[in-house]
Design a protein around this motif. Structure first.
Motif, PDB file in Angstrom:
ATOM      1  N   LEU A  93       0.813  -1.209   0.000  1.00  0.00           N
ATOM      2  CA  LEU A  93       0.000   0.000   0.000  1.00  0.00           C
ATOM      3  C   LEU A  93       0.850   1.265   0.000  1.00  0.00           C
ATOM      4  CD1 LEU A  93      -2.990  -0.861   2.332  1.00  0.00           C
ATOM      5  CD2 LEU A  93      -2.943  -0.616  -0.116  1.00  0.00           C
ATOM      6  N   PRO A  94       1.908   1.369   0.854  1.00  0.00           N
ATOM      7  CA  PRO A  94       2.758   2.546   0.758  1.00  0.00           C
ATOM      8  C   PRO A  94       3.361   2.742  -0.631  1.00  0.00           C
ATOM      9  CG  PRO A  94       3.209   1.437   2.800  1.00  0.00           C
ATOM     10  CD  PRO A  94       2.242   0.579   2.054  1.00  0.00           C
ATOM     11  N   LEU A 111       0.866   4.340  -2.819  1.00  0.00           N
ATOM     12  CA  LEU A 111       0.761   5.767  -2.491  1.00  0.00           C
ATOM     13  C   LEU A 111       1.913   6.545  -3.113  1.00  0.00           C
ATOM     14  CD1 LEU A 111      -0.358   5.676   1.206  1.00  0.00           C
ATOM     15  CD2 LEU A 111      -1.702   6.024  -0.830  1.00  0.00           C
ATOM     16  N   LEU A 160       1.157   7.088  -6.618  1.00  0.00           N
ATOM     17  CA  LEU A 160       0.150   8.135  -6.745  1.00  0.00           C
ATOM     18  C   LEU A 160       0.771   9.512  -6.570  1.00  0.00           C
ATOM     19  CD1 LEU A 160      -3.087   8.256  -6.846  1.00  0.00           C
ATOM     20  CD2 LEU A 160      -2.709   9.268  -4.644  1.00  0.00           C
ATOM     21  N   VAL A 193      14.299   6.566   9.261  1.00  0.00           N
ATOM     22  CA  VAL A 193      12.926   6.451   9.763  1.00  0.00           C
ATOM     23  C   VAL A 193      12.025   7.519   9.166  1.00  0.00           C
ATOM     24  CG1 VAL A 193      13.330   5.247  11.919  1.00  0.00           C
ATOM     25  CG2 VAL A 193      13.580   7.715  11.841  1.00  0.00           C
ATOM     26  N   TRP A 194      12.606   8.673   8.799  1.00  0.00           N
ATOM     27  CA  TRP A 194      11.763   9.747   8.279  1.00  0.00           C
ATOM     28  C   TRP A 194      11.627   9.706   6.758  1.00  0.00           C
ATOM     29  CZ3 TRP A 194       8.699  12.256  11.456  1.00  0.00           C
ATOM     30  CH2 TRP A 194       9.066  12.364  12.807  1.00  0.00           C
ATOM     31  N   PRO A 253       9.956   7.837   4.576  1.00  0.00           N
ATOM     32  CA  PRO A 253       8.623   7.810   3.953  1.00  0.00           C
ATOM     33  C   PRO A 253       7.881   9.127   4.070  1.00  0.00           C
ATOM     34  CG  PRO A 253       8.907   5.967   5.454  1.00  0.00           C
ATOM     35  CD  PRO A 253      10.056   6.863   5.676  1.00  0.00           C
ATOM     36  N   VAL A 254       8.211   9.908   5.120  1.00  0.00           N
ATOM     37  CA  VAL A 254       7.500  11.173   5.297  1.00  0.00           C
ATOM     38  C   VAL A 254       7.790  12.123   4.148  1.00  0.00           C
ATOM     39  CG1 VAL A 254       7.230  13.157   6.819  1.00  0.00           C
ATOM     40  CG2 VAL A 254       7.502  10.913   7.782  1.00  0.00           C
ATOM     41  N   TYR A 310       5.348  11.917   1.361  1.00  0.00           N
ATOM     42  CA  TYR A 310       4.043  12.456   1.750  1.00  0.00           C
ATOM     43  C   TYR A 310       4.091  13.980   1.828  1.00  0.00           C
ATOM     44  CZ  TYR A 310       3.385   7.605   3.169  1.00  0.00           C
ATOM     45  OH  TYR A 310       3.315   6.249   3.187  1.00  0.00           O
ATOM     46  N   LEU A 325       3.874  15.287  -1.570  1.00  0.00           N
ATOM     47  CA  LEU A 325       2.487  15.168  -2.046  1.00  0.00           C
ATOM     48  C   LEU A 325       1.649  16.345  -1.566  1.00  0.00           C
ATOM     49  CD1 LEU A 325       0.200  13.528  -3.320  1.00  0.00           C
ATOM     50  CD2 LEU A 325      -0.080  12.390  -1.158  1.00  0.00           C
ATOM     51  N   PHE A 326       1.723  16.646  -0.247  1.00  0.00           N
ATOM     52  CA  PHE A 326       0.887  17.734   0.262  1.00  0.00           C
ATOM     53  C   PHE A 326       1.345  19.080  -0.277  1.00  0.00           C
ATOM     54  CE2 PHE A 326      -0.492  14.658   3.488  1.00  0.00           C
ATOM     55  CZ  PHE A 326      -1.843  14.830   3.320  1.00  0.00           C
ATOM     56  N   LEU A 368      -0.095  19.451  -3.637  1.00  0.00           N
ATOM     57  CA  LEU A 368      -1.528  19.705  -3.549  1.00  0.00           C
ATOM     58  C   LEU A 368      -1.811  21.170  -3.253  1.00  0.00           C
ATOM     59  CD1 LEU A 368      -3.005  16.708  -1.616  1.00  0.00           C
ATOM     60  CD2 LEU A 368      -3.036  17.199  -4.015  1.00  0.00           C
ATOM     61  N   VAL A 425      -2.973   8.277   2.717  1.00  0.00           N
ATOM     62  CA  VAL A 425      -1.682   8.822   3.155  1.00  0.00           C
ATOM     63  C   VAL A 425      -1.752   9.251   4.611  1.00  0.00           C
ATOM     64  CG1 VAL A 425      -0.098  10.747   2.815  1.00  0.00           C
ATOM     65  CG2 VAL A 425      -1.018   9.553   0.859  1.00  0.00           C
ATOM     66  N   ILE A 429       3.664   7.148  11.231  1.00  0.00           N
ATOM     67  CA  ILE A 429       5.101   7.425  11.266  1.00  0.00           C
ATOM     68  C   ILE A 429       5.404   8.497  12.301  1.00  0.00           C
ATOM     69  CG2 ILE A 429       7.008   8.372   9.936  1.00  0.00           C
ATOM     70  CD1 ILE A 429       5.659   7.086   7.491  1.00  0.00           C
ATOM     71  N   ASN A 462       7.755   7.864  15.598  1.00  0.00           N
ATOM     72  CA  ASN A 462       9.066   8.495  15.695  1.00  0.00           C
ATOM     73  C   ASN A 462       9.170   9.573  16.752  1.00  0.00           C
ATOM     74  OD1 ASN A 462      10.290   6.926  13.772  1.00  0.00           O
ATOM     75  ND2 ASN A 462       9.434   8.149  12.123  1.00  0.00           N
TER      76      ASN A 462
END
Lengths: 295, 324
Positions: A226-227, A230, A233, A268-269, A271-272, A275, A278-279, A282, B123, B130, B134
């Motif tokens: 799923l990620p 995304l 997308l 760890v960050w 994937p952020v 996103y 993406l925002f 937008l 999302v 996350i 974190n």
């Protein structure tokens, strides 16, 4: 200097894979209007089945590729018969909610099926990785990981094949016509079901092969499907639907951003970052930078 | 359904539900209480999907926001010193917090439509997961967060709180199917351009709908956190928390205020059956995936509007007419 070259190579190789992932996604959307949320799961299945064939059945790499393509053509045919064909018979009102929910259900079912089978027969901790240690190439006193270079090379070959299929063959041209104008396409007397089947089969094979390539450098886990959808997308929203150069540029951009971001911020960050992009898109330009979102 | 007819059905059902906890075993009480929590989420999902036509696949995010805000606030010494007042204060804070988060998300996310809207909402789940994983100094990360012992709510009380929330949520949906604001939502679902051209402030109405759909979910999150005493990203924000409400609403028939109820009963029945009475060799996610796929492919309009159910209802009402 060596660090920069290595970051560049990893960013571009990741970006190439992302471009393949998201362009096949946008091909399916623009021809069939079906948004396939199970897209990323096909990617995972590509890595998993390739890992089974190479690592556990120990097949010769020369046999693996045709066998692999046959397996995924069969999966794509089943997907077409069971989901896409049923959805396309419905009106435009239900194709929206229907395609999201049906493929979401398919994604969950496929993920947990793969997880159950893998845990039962192969390994209690499912990770899919192709362990092929190629020696790093030394270039002007710098070590460059050759797995990554192989991905860039194979990714470029696949993008060229894809481009050739779409611009030079009859089926590819008809698929583009169907994406551009469905009414005009039907007036010409072309067969939408055949073209849809062609698009689904070709894109599924391309996703599966790119999943297998991806697992050369980065281990994949079952629930990453799923990620990944995304991410595809995000790239499509960044690039606009149906533009191959735009998708490649956006894919490489996202790959570079992720590699550089995880190098400086920690993985760890990572994937952020996609996103956040993406925002950002937008807010700034909801219609994408390279094409127009027409759906 | 007419109002007096509704009241004739509604009052006996509510009375039965009020008396039910005295007769149920602890396990069945837990099942019923969790069913009401699911019903709240499903009904709130239906505000956006059934009435406005936007498929929002992140209803669980507001459940998680409510649960986390309440739990983290209850960990603070100042809030603890309020004594019995602290639970209402914390609930209010969680609901308002979810409303504010929802407002800002709505500003961004309504730039998209249709397919893009639905997938972008996904999302939100991953983003919040996350962030919570974190920021482990504040939220406890993957170890989760604990509610102090003195604020624990027994399942018996939680049942009534969840019942109240469920009735409120169904009440909102009933109101929406019979009122001006509900008509505004439905006109957006049918044609946004036409709705704007008759003078409807489309952007504002969409934001109102979105914020409205977050509030009961957040309150349900608070009840859940106080009853379980412990939350972590998987319990409060798992993908199924956002995924199962759409299945319930669509299975029952979205856009009808009883749709989520019918869907919830069926899904919970399947769930409990396979969880405690029949053991399957595969995980329940496989089953849910297949059910979701079949529902979306073959009864996209939901059970309440499916042709065979309609025929039964017609026959039933004909018999009633003959009898009267």
């Amino acid at each position: 200097m060596e660090m920069i070259i290595q970051l560049l190579v990893s960013g571009i190789s990741l970006g190439g894979i992302y471009a393949l992932l998201s362009f096949s996604f946008s091909m399916v959307i623009s021809t069939t209007r079906v948004l396939n949320i199970a897209h990323g799961v096909f990617f995972i299945w590509g890595a998993a089945i390739c890992a089974i064939m190479v690592m556990h059945l120990k097949l010769h790499p020369g046999i693996v590729l045709p066998f692999f393509i046959v397996v995924f053509a069969a999966i794509a045919y089943l997907f077409y018969i069971a989901v896409v064909k049923v959805l396309m018979k419905k009106g435009s009102h239900y194709i929206l909610s229907g395609s999201i929910l049906a493929t979401f259900g398919l994604a969950l079912a496929m993920e947990s099926l793969m997880n159950t089978l893998w845990v039962a027969f192969i390994d209690p901790t499912p990770t899919f990785m192709l362990q092929m240690e190629l020696p790093p190439i030394e270039f002007a006193g710098m070590l460059i990981p050759s797995n990554r270079l192989a991905i860039i090379l194979l990714g470029a070959v696949m993008i060229i094949i894809f481009h050739f299929l779409l611009t030079k063959t009859f089926l590819g041209k008809s698929a583009r016509a169907m994406a551009q104008n469905l009414d005009g396409f039907l007036v010409l007397g072309l067969n939408p079901q055949r073209i849809t089947l062609f698009v689904i089969v070709v894109t599924t094979i391309i996703i599966a092969v790119s999943g297998a390539l991806y697992s050369l450098v980065i281990p994949l886990e079952v629930y990453e499907g799923l990620p990944l959808t995304l991410k595809a997308l995000t790239i499509i929203i960044l690039a606009g639907v149906g533009s191959l150069p735009g998708t490649i540029a956006a894919g490489v951009l996202l790959g570079m951003a992720e590699v550089i971001g995880s190098f400086y911020l920690g993985s760890v960050w990572a994937p952020v970052i996609s996103y956040a992009i993406l925002f950002f898109v937008l807010i700034v330009k909801p219609s994408g930078f390279f094409g127009r979102v027409s759906i | 359904m007419k109002l007096n007819q509704l009241i004739r059905w509604f009052i006996p059902i509510i009375l039965i539900l009020l008396g039910l906890p005295y007769f149920l075993s602890p396990y069945m009480l837990m099942v019923c209480y969790l069913s009401f929590i699911w019903l709240v989420l499903a009904a709130n999902f239906d505000i956006l999907d059934g009435f406005m036509g936007y498929i929002h696949l992140a209803q669980g995010v507001y459940f998680g926001v409510g649960a986390y805000v309440a739990t983290l606030l209850l960990g603070m010494p100042y809030i603890q010193s309020l004594g019995m007042l602290s639970i209402p204060v914390v609930t209010l804070a969680a609901v308002i917090g979810a409303g504010i988060v929802g407002f800002f998300i709505a500003l961004l996310i309504f730039r998209l439509k249709g397919l893009y809207f639905a997938v972008t909402t996904l999302v939100l789940i991953f983003l919040l997961q996350i962030i919570i994983l974190n920021l482990s100094q504040i939220t406890g990360g993957s170890y989760g967060a604990f509610v102090p012992n003195q604020f624990y709510i027994s399942t018996f009380n939680a049942y009534y709180l969840a019942l109240i929330l469920a009735v409120i949520s169904i009440g909102i949906n009933y109101h929406l199917s019979n009122s001006k604001i509900g008509l505004a939502f439905q006109s957006i679902r049918e044609d946004e351009g036409a709705a704007a051209s008759i003078g409807l402030k489309v952007a504002r109405v969409k934001r109102v709908a979105y914020v409205l759909s977050t509030l009961p979910s957040a309150a349900a999150g608070v009840v859940f956190a106080l009853n379980s005493g412990f939350i972590d990203p998987n319990i409060a924000l798992g993908v199924e928390r956002s995924l199962i409400p759409p299945i319930m609403a669509m299975l029952g028939g979205s856009g009808h205020f009883l749709g989520p109820v019918v869907g919830m009963i069926i899904i919970r029945f399947i769930d409990v059956l396979f969880y405690s009475y029949v053991t399957l060799p595969v995980s329940s996610m496989l089953l849910f995936g297949v059910v979701l796929m079949l529902v979306a492919l073959f009864i996209p309009e939901g059970l309440l509007r499916a042709p065979f159910v309609k025929r039964i209802r017609q026959r039933f009402s004909k018999k009633n007419d003959e009898a009267s």
